[in-house]
Design an enzyme around this catalytic site. Structure first.
Site, mmCIF file in Angstrom:
data_model
loop_
_atom_site.group_PDB
_atom_site.id
_atom_site.type_symbol
_atom_site.label_atom_id
_atom_site.label_comp_id
_atom_site.label_asym_id
_atom_site.label_seq_id
_atom_site.Cartn_x
_atom_site.Cartn_y
_atom_site.Cartn_z
ATOM 1 C CG ASP A 185 -2.763 3.386 -2.620
ATOM 2 O OD1 ASP A 185 -4.097 2.670 -2.353
ATOM 3 O OD2 ASP A 185 -2.443 3.834 -1.688
ATOM 4 C CD GLU A 186 -5.119 -1.178 -0.104
ATOM 5 O OE1 GLU A 186 -5.464 -2.272 0.718
ATOM 6 O OE2 GLU A 186 -5.819 -0.567 -0.378
ATOM 7 C CG ASP A 236 -1.270 1.004 1.149
ATOM 8 O OD1 ASP A 236 -2.953 0.992 1.801
ATOM 9 O OD2 ASP A 236 -1.734 2.135 1.106
#
Ligand code: TTP
Ligand code: MG
Length: 389
Positions: free
Chosen positions: A103-104, A9
């Site tokens: 983002d993960e 993340d």
């Protein structure tokens, strides 16, 4: 090396991209979000978080807490482009990726022991690659399952790398608040409190019957998670993944037997790659190009996951034999998609286990002596007819 799941993340994602692209904002509080009267904070840089600013807070409140911050509206297209690069880096570490957001992602790195000395070495390398190639910082959690990996990545933010070891699953999370358990939200939280359950450790030790009585099936699931048990597989996005091989012939091929023999050879390469990646597939696609350059593909989606050469070949062969025309062909290809990790699947039933053992043995030989050395009966006996075409 057992099953290892990695959760990545990015730290303060939108704000970090802004700081990277505008060096004058580096080290300063940056708040990204809607700047209108009803604007909400998308995210805040860690400098701004020190003032109590966080995602989903009203921009009005954020301005009150940290008036000196740099305020920016989100540039989603740019973040998407960066996200694309991040996911490309993920793909260079494992084919088994489940993206969760821009983002993960989860990466199943269980099959990567041939390439990295340890899961931690891989995690460090992943963080370093993101830093050097993109000038951004990611936090990583490494654990025996998804639930724990996600919790771990959050434990040491920013720039974190947290491992939860086998055998320490329950102990590592016992002190955390119950709302860290997936599915525990506004409704369940007060109910848990009423039962006197505040920490994950409390839920792990609680009377299972009481939890089931209060929450139904979720009560039991919640307790499993609280004990650090989570069997959910990393689910690879279908569109993102396929493994294939194709050959363009110097002359057009007609001989059916020769074509099928070559198809088997291609299938062996595809099956090998598939198994090396610790994957199984649910979809097989055959590709044919005719001398006219007309290209056709035929696919079949299966109810079960396959990874053995014979199984893939049988589907490919059936697709080939079902083609309406028997014409010379210029290109032959086969690919598999709808990929899933085989680490979490009981892939082979009793009857299949013999075939699967054969694959394991031939894969071992290929690994030792190179991929070309092991060819199966079909290829050897049909070599003759291959040249007839
Ligand atoms: P997050 O990963 O939740 O947050 P973050 O990356 O900003 O910070 P960190 O992970 O270090 O705690 O979300 C990723 C991006 O998604 C975030 O940068 C902005 C966007 N986002 C919103 O737009 N609204 C929200 O409520 C949240 C939580 C995130
Ligand atoms: Mg983030």
């Amino acid at each position: 090396m057992g099953r290892w799941i990695l959760h990545v993340d990015m730290d303060a994602f939108f704000a970090s991209v802004e700081q990277r692209d505008h060096p004058e904002y580096a080290g300063k509080p940056v708040i990204v979000g809607g700047l209108g009267a009803r604007g909400v904070v998308s995210t805040a840089s860690y400098e701004a978080r020190r003032f109590g600013v966080h995602s989903a807070m009203s921009m009005h409140e954020a301005r009150r807490l940290c008036p000196q911050a740099v305020f920016l509206v989100p540039d989603i297209h740019r973040y998407q482009a960066v996200s694309h690069s991040i996911h490309e880096i993920f793909r260079s570490f494992s084919p088994l990726i489940e993206p969760l957001s821009l983002d993960e992602a989860f990466l199943d790195i269980s099959g990567m022991q041939l390439l990295f000395t340890s899961p931690v070495a891989l995690a460090k390398q992943l963080k370093a690659t993101i830093r050097t190639e993109l000038n951004l910082v990611a936090s990583v959690g490494l654990a025996p399952n998804k639930f724990l990996a996600k919790i771990a990545s959050d434990m040491r933010k920013p720039d974190g790398l947290q491992v939860i070891e086998y055998g320490k699953e329950a102990a590592a999370i016992a002190h955390l608040s119950v709302d860290k358990i997936w599915g525990v939200g506004k409704v369940t939280l007060p109910q848990l409190r009423q039962l006197g359950l505040f920490t994950i450790g409390d839920v792990a030790k609680a009377d299972t019957a009481l939890l089931e009585q209060t929450f139904g099936v979720f009560g039991r699931e919640m307790q499993q998670l609280a004990r650090g048990i989570d069997t959910r597989p990393v689910v690879v996005q279908q569109a993102a993944q396929s493994i294939g091989r194709e050959t363009t012939f110097e002359q057009d091929w007609v001989d059916e037997e020769a074509i099928l023999t070559h198809l088997f050879a291609l299938t062996e390469q595809v099956g090998w790659k598939l198994r090396q990646a610790g994957l199984g597939a649910r979809r097989v696609t055959l590709k044919i190009r005719y001398p006219s350059f007309e290209t056709v593909t035929r696919s079949k989606t299966l109810p079960q996951v396959i990874s053995l050469d014979d199984d893939i070949f049988q589907v490919g062969q059936a697709l080939f034999l079902a083609l309406p025309q028997r014409e010379p062909i210029r290109l032959l290809g086969i690919s598999v998609s709808h990929l899933l990790s085989t680490n979490q699947l009981s892939l082979f039933d009793e009857a299949e286990s013999k075939k699967s053992k054969l694959s394991v043995v031939t894969d071992e030989l290929k690994r030792k002596f190179g991929q070309k050395i092991v060819t199966r009966g079909r290829m050897v006996t049909n070599k003759e007819s291959r040249h007839k075409s």
